[in-house]
Design an enzyme around this catalytic site. Sequence first.
Site, PDB file in Angstrom:
ATOM      1  CD  GLU A   1      -3.325   0.217   2.013  1.00  0.00           C
ATOM      2  OE1 GLU A   1      -4.091  -0.743   1.817  1.00  0.00           O
ATOM      3  OE2 GLU A   1      -3.358   0.899   3.053  1.00  0.00           O
TER       4      GLU A   1
ATOM      5  CG  HIS B   1       6.952 -29.801   0.232  1.00  0.00           C
ATOM      6  ND1 HIS B   1       7.470 -31.031  -0.085  1.00  0.00           N
ATOM      7  CD2 HIS B   1       7.722 -29.318   1.240  1.00  0.00           C
ATOM      8  CE1 HIS B   1       8.500 -31.291   0.715  1.00  0.00           C
ATOM      9  NE2 HIS B   1       8.667 -30.268   1.528  1.00  0.00           N
TER      10      HIS B   1
ATOM     11  CE  LYS C   1     -12.184   1.924   1.149  1.00  0.00           C
ATOM     12  NZ  LYS C   1     -11.611   2.954   1.978  1.00  0.00           N
TER      13      LYS C   1
HETATM   14  O1  PA5 Z   1      -3.327   1.597   5.919  1.00  0.00           O
HETATM   15  C1  PA5 Z   1      -4.425   2.096   5.739  1.00  0.00           C
HETATM   16  O2  PA5 Z   1      -4.622   3.328   5.808  1.00  0.00           O
HETATM   17  C2  PA5 Z   1      -5.632   1.226   5.469  1.00  0.00           C
HETATM   18  O3  PA5 Z   1      -5.290  -0.096   5.323  1.00  0.00           O
HETATM   19  C3  PA5 Z   1      -6.639   1.349   6.590  1.00  0.00           C
HETATM   20  O4  PA5 Z   1      -6.027   0.946   7.796  1.00  0.00           O
HETATM   21  C4  PA5 Z   1      -7.876   0.505   6.337  1.00  0.00           C
HETATM   22  O5  PA5 Z   1      -8.454   0.845   5.117  1.00  0.00           O
HETATM   23  C5  PA5 Z   1      -8.888   0.677   7.455  1.00  0.00           C
HETATM   24  O6  PA5 Z   1      -9.231   2.027   7.594  1.00  0.00           O
HETATM   25  P1  PA5 Z   1      -9.976   2.570   8.872  1.00  0.00           P
HETATM   26  O7  PA5 Z   1      -9.116   2.358  10.062  1.00  0.00           O
HETATM   27  O8  PA5 Z   1     -10.209   4.007   8.563  1.00  0.00           O
HETATM   28  O9  PA5 Z   1     -11.264   1.786   8.989  1.00  0.00           O
END
Ligand code: PA5
Length: 442
Positions: A284, A305, A419
Amino acid sequence: MNINLKSALPFIKEQEFADWQHKALQALSELEGRGGKGNEFLGWLNLPSSITADEINALKITAQNLSKGIEIVVVIGIGGSYLGAKAVIDALSHSFNALLPARKSPLVVFAGQNISEDYHAELLEILREKSAACIVISKSGTTTEPAIAFRLIKQHFEEKYGKAETKHRIVAITDAAKGALRTLAVQEGYQTFVIPDDVGGRFSVLTPVGLLPIAVAGFDIAALIKGAVEMEECTAKSEASNPAVQYAAMRSALYHGNKKIEVLVNYNPKLHFITEWWKQLYGESEGKEHKGIFPAGVDFTSDLHSMGQYLQEGERVLFETVLSVKQEQHTLTIPKDEQDLDQLNFLSGRRLSECNKMAELGTLLAHVDGGVPNIHIEIPTINEHSLGALLYFFEKACGISGYMLGVNPFDQPGVEAYKKNMFALLNKPGFEQEGAELRKRL
Ligand code: PA5
């Protein structure tokens, strides 16, 4: 923690690596100077050293209160609001924790990290028979998956325990002021902890997001923080020997030498979710602008394996980072067998960990011979201290790597696309037209 680049260095020219080390040091200074991209999200840099004894104590007390007479604590969250706690708890827990006849701490289970109907229905089935509490975590307070799971858990709690008791069984971790979860927590009177504005989800394991569930699971969060503090000090140094600089420099050198996939390897299944956490952190943070190393993971020797063939002889576009554990916690030797049908009596009396280590070394040599560079990271043992250091190390190296790649490592604009489509396909008010267009494409 020790990082060894010996089995990666032969794959790049000496001068090239020196140049990448230089660039990594520049990126480190940009990060520490807080002048780079996404600098409004650098609160994680000093989280370990800035957390106070009072804050740690407050988390421990809440964990104790939440655990009193409780068999299961459901932690609701997704992505960065889930993976850090899951990774540390799995790494530190007995491999068969759920089956232990007696546990000192409640069993921690997770929800809202998917929208599977089966998963959540089966969780509710279990909760009907058990006394439960819940930690609901969402920085934005508006993420769909945890919000759906929380509706289910809240409804179940209120039906089973009544509204007045439910509020003592729920702790919310969210933004200080914004979001639906903050509004709900205030309205219902839940105890809350804050995720700081300047810490993004995937860098939040050392905030209450990770620390409260880890404390509920019975682990020493002060020791975790201590390990992280030591790594914070060590990785702040503007020196080529800084392990985060070395890792970031080597990853960048390999990436620019056409090694586009990094496979994080472990030889202990307890580390499986450390890999999942690491995959999110790097995927990310770096995967944007059509750039970035693809982070993958394997659990060896199991996956030797299944994935071993590809790793040895498939496309030569990958490198491995082996996460090695020097000392296992238990001692178990291989028994002698009179018949010796499997011809393994040469191993009798020797420890499983010795076999595992030789598998690790043998695989490293074979993969290097097969054209796969290997970075080797060793932690002394799996405990709170070494995990705290490891988590911070990976975070720091990720910030440096992202800057070296030229991207903003602290945003995630690409996550929005799915989303939007999901809401449109579910006919969310305001998304009607997009929904109709998307349906034509299906
Ligand atoms: O690293 C990030 O920003 C995302 O993975 C969020 O943690 C994830 O989308 C969850 O978001 P939130 O804590 O706002 O529900």
